[in-house]
Design a protein around this motif. Structure first.
Motif, mmCIF file in Angstrom:
data_model
loop_
_atom_site.group_PDB
_atom_site.id
_atom_site.type_symbol
_atom_site.label_atom_id
_atom_site.label_comp_id
_atom_site.label_asym_id
_atom_site.label_seq_id
_atom_site.Cartn_x
_atom_site.Cartn_y
_atom_site.Cartn_z
ATOM 1 N N UNK A 173 13.008 4.624 -7.810
ATOM 2 C CA UNK A 173 11.697 4.701 -7.159
ATOM 3 C C UNK A 173 11.726 5.769 -6.088
ATOM 4 N N UNK A 174 10.575 6.414 -5.883
ATOM 5 C CA UNK A 174 10.458 7.429 -4.836
ATOM 6 C C UNK A 174 9.501 6.935 -3.772
ATOM 7 N N UNK A 175 9.817 7.266 -2.536
ATOM 8 C CA UNK A 175 8.998 6.888 -1.399
ATOM 9 C C UNK A 175 8.760 8.119 -0.539
ATOM 10 N N UNK A 176 7.609 8.129 0.114
ATOM 11 C CA UNK A 176 7.339 9.183 1.083
ATOM 12 C C UNK A 176 7.219 8.546 2.457
ATOM 13 N N UNK A 177 8.027 9.035 3.376
ATOM 14 C CA UNK A 177 7.997 8.594 4.759
ATOM 15 C C UNK A 177 7.436 9.718 5.614
ATOM 16 N N UNK A 178 6.601 9.364 6.570
ATOM 17 C CA UNK A 178 6.170 10.270 7.620
ATOM 18 C C UNK A 178 6.701 9.675 8.924
ATOM 19 N N UNK A 179 7.610 10.396 9.577
ATOM 20 C CA UNK A 179 8.263 9.905 10.783
ATOM 21 C C UNK A 179 7.856 10.777 11.968
ATOM 22 N N UNK A 180 7.166 10.194 12.930
ATOM 23 C CA UNK A 180 6.839 10.905 14.162
ATOM 24 C C UNK A 180 8.051 10.833 15.079
ATOM 25 N N UNK A 181 8.444 11.972 15.614
ATOM 26 C CA UNK A 181 9.642 12.038 16.449
ATOM 27 C C UNK A 181 9.300 12.401 17.884
#
Length: 97
Positions: free
Chosen positions: A22-30
């Motif tokens: 499975x593929x996932x997309x994460x958006x991480x604010x740093x």
């Protein structure tokens, strides 16, 4: 050490079956300290494509981007930082299901 201030995750459909698992997309604010070369007044986020498979899970690719302009930043994380991102993504996979 990276400070992730917020994130989102979603399961990405792969109609062509390019990657197993499975593929996932994460958006991480740093949050980046001012004395770090990656620091930007406009904010920084990372877009991470993460693959989950029985023996072979991990980051497929990532992009560092400026928050307000969405400009791609040509930099790479150090190995320890990538390990932190990988661990964070692994811990939060279930939230996309």
């Amino acid at each position: 050490m990276l400070t992730i201030t917020s994130y989102s995750v979603e399961l990405v459909k792969d109609p062509f079956g390019i990657l197993p698992g499975k593929r996932y997309e994460f958006i991480l604010d740093l949050e980046i300290p001012e004395d770090d070369e990656l620091h930007s007044e406009m904010g920084i986020y990372v877009r991470v494509v993460y693959r989950s498979q029985e023996e072979n899970s991990g980051i497929v690719k990532y992009e560092i981007r400026e928050r307000s302009s969405d400009r791609y930043i040509e930099m790479d994380f150090e190995d320890e930082e990538l390990a932190e991102i990988d661990s964070f993504c692994r811990e939060h996979l279930a939230e996309a299901e």
